[in-house]
Design a protein around this motif. Structure first.
Motif, PDB file in Angstrom:
ATOM      1  N   THR A   1     102.209 -23.742 -23.971  1.00 32.62           N
ATOM      2  CA  THR A   1     102.241 -24.069 -22.386  1.00 32.62           C
ATOM      3  C   THR A   1     100.535 -24.832 -22.415  1.00 32.62           C
ATOM      4  OG1 THR A   1     100.288 -22.021 -21.667  1.00 32.62           O
ATOM      5  CG2 THR A   1     102.620 -22.142 -21.397  1.00 32.62           C
TER       6      THR A   1
ATOM      7  N   ASP B   1      98.015 -23.843 -20.977  1.00 34.50           N
ATOM      8  CA  ASP B   1      97.080 -23.069 -20.863  1.00 34.50           C
ATOM      9  C   ASP B   1      96.060 -22.816 -21.931  1.00 34.50           C
ATOM     10  OD1 ASP B   1      97.306 -22.665 -18.445  1.00 34.50           O
ATOM     11  OD2 ASP B   1      98.441 -20.673 -18.065  1.00 34.50           O
ATOM     12  N   THR B   2      94.874 -22.701 -22.456  1.00 34.53           N
ATOM     13  CA  THR B   2      94.299 -22.543 -23.268  1.00 34.53           C
ATOM     14  C   THR B   2      92.833 -21.597 -22.747  1.00 34.53           C
ATOM     15  OG1 THR B   2      92.573 -24.180 -23.078  1.00 34.53           O
ATOM     16  CG2 THR B   2      93.634 -24.963 -24.494  1.00 34.53           C
ATOM     17  N   GLN B   3      92.944 -20.939 -24.254  1.00 34.74           N
ATOM     18  CA  GLN B   3      91.822 -19.959 -24.041  1.00 34.74           C
ATOM     19  C   GLN B   3      90.788 -20.043 -25.507  1.00 34.74           C
ATOM     20  OE1 GLN B   3      93.299 -15.979 -23.329  1.00 34.74           O
ATOM     21  NE2 GLN B   3      91.501 -14.720 -23.937  1.00 34.74           N
TER      22      GLN B   3
ATOM     23  N   ARG C   1      98.056 -21.207 -25.334  1.00 35.41           N
ATOM     24  CA  ARG C   1      99.604 -19.917 -24.814  1.00 35.41           C
ATOM     25  C   ARG C   1     100.455 -20.624 -25.229  1.00 35.41           C
ATOM     26  NH1 ARG C   1      98.623 -15.678 -21.048  1.00 35.41           N
ATOM     27  NH2 ARG C   1     100.949 -15.131 -19.274  1.00 35.41           N
TER      28      ARG C   1
END
Length: 115
Positions: free
Chosen positions: A98, A100-102, A107
């Motif tokens: 996706t 989204d990163t963290q 992710r």
């Protein structure tokens, strides 16, 4: 002891399993999951001497099947963009990256359906 005690959050369950070779029982790695009402996060680690044998894929696939049978509907893994082996495992499991990163990790996510 902390992992065996489980999550302090009653809405969250932890699962931790060690991986052993069938042939000699050598400890090779582990798989983990954190299950919340919104789905489950997966993680897998295999020691360097045992990599490239499909152990992480087999263990993660088994974990995912267990979670799916238990009614979990979403699976997530966080993978560093340079960790191509883990990305390949995620793809094999049906997870997709996706936007989204963290903490510098991407992710990966998949919706799950019971067989």
């Amino acid at each position: 002891a902390r992992l065996a005690a489980g999550s302090p959050d009653p809405a969250e369950a932890w699962g931790n399993w060690v991986l052993r070779l069938r042939a000699d029982g050598a400890l090779t790695g582990y798989v983990q999951t954190t299950v919340r009402p919104g789905g489950a996060e997966l993680a897998w680690v295999v020691g360097t001497p045992w990599q490239r044998r499909g152990l992480a894929t087999e263990a993660a696939r088994t974990l995912l099947a267990h979670l799916t049978a238990a009614g979990v509907t979403t699976a997530v893994a966080h993978i560093h963009p340079d960790h191509h082996a883990s990305a390949a495992i995620a793809r094999t499991l049906g997870l997709c990256p996706t936007a989204d990163t963290q903490d510098g990790e991407t992710r990966w996510q998949a919706g799950l359906t019971r067989p």
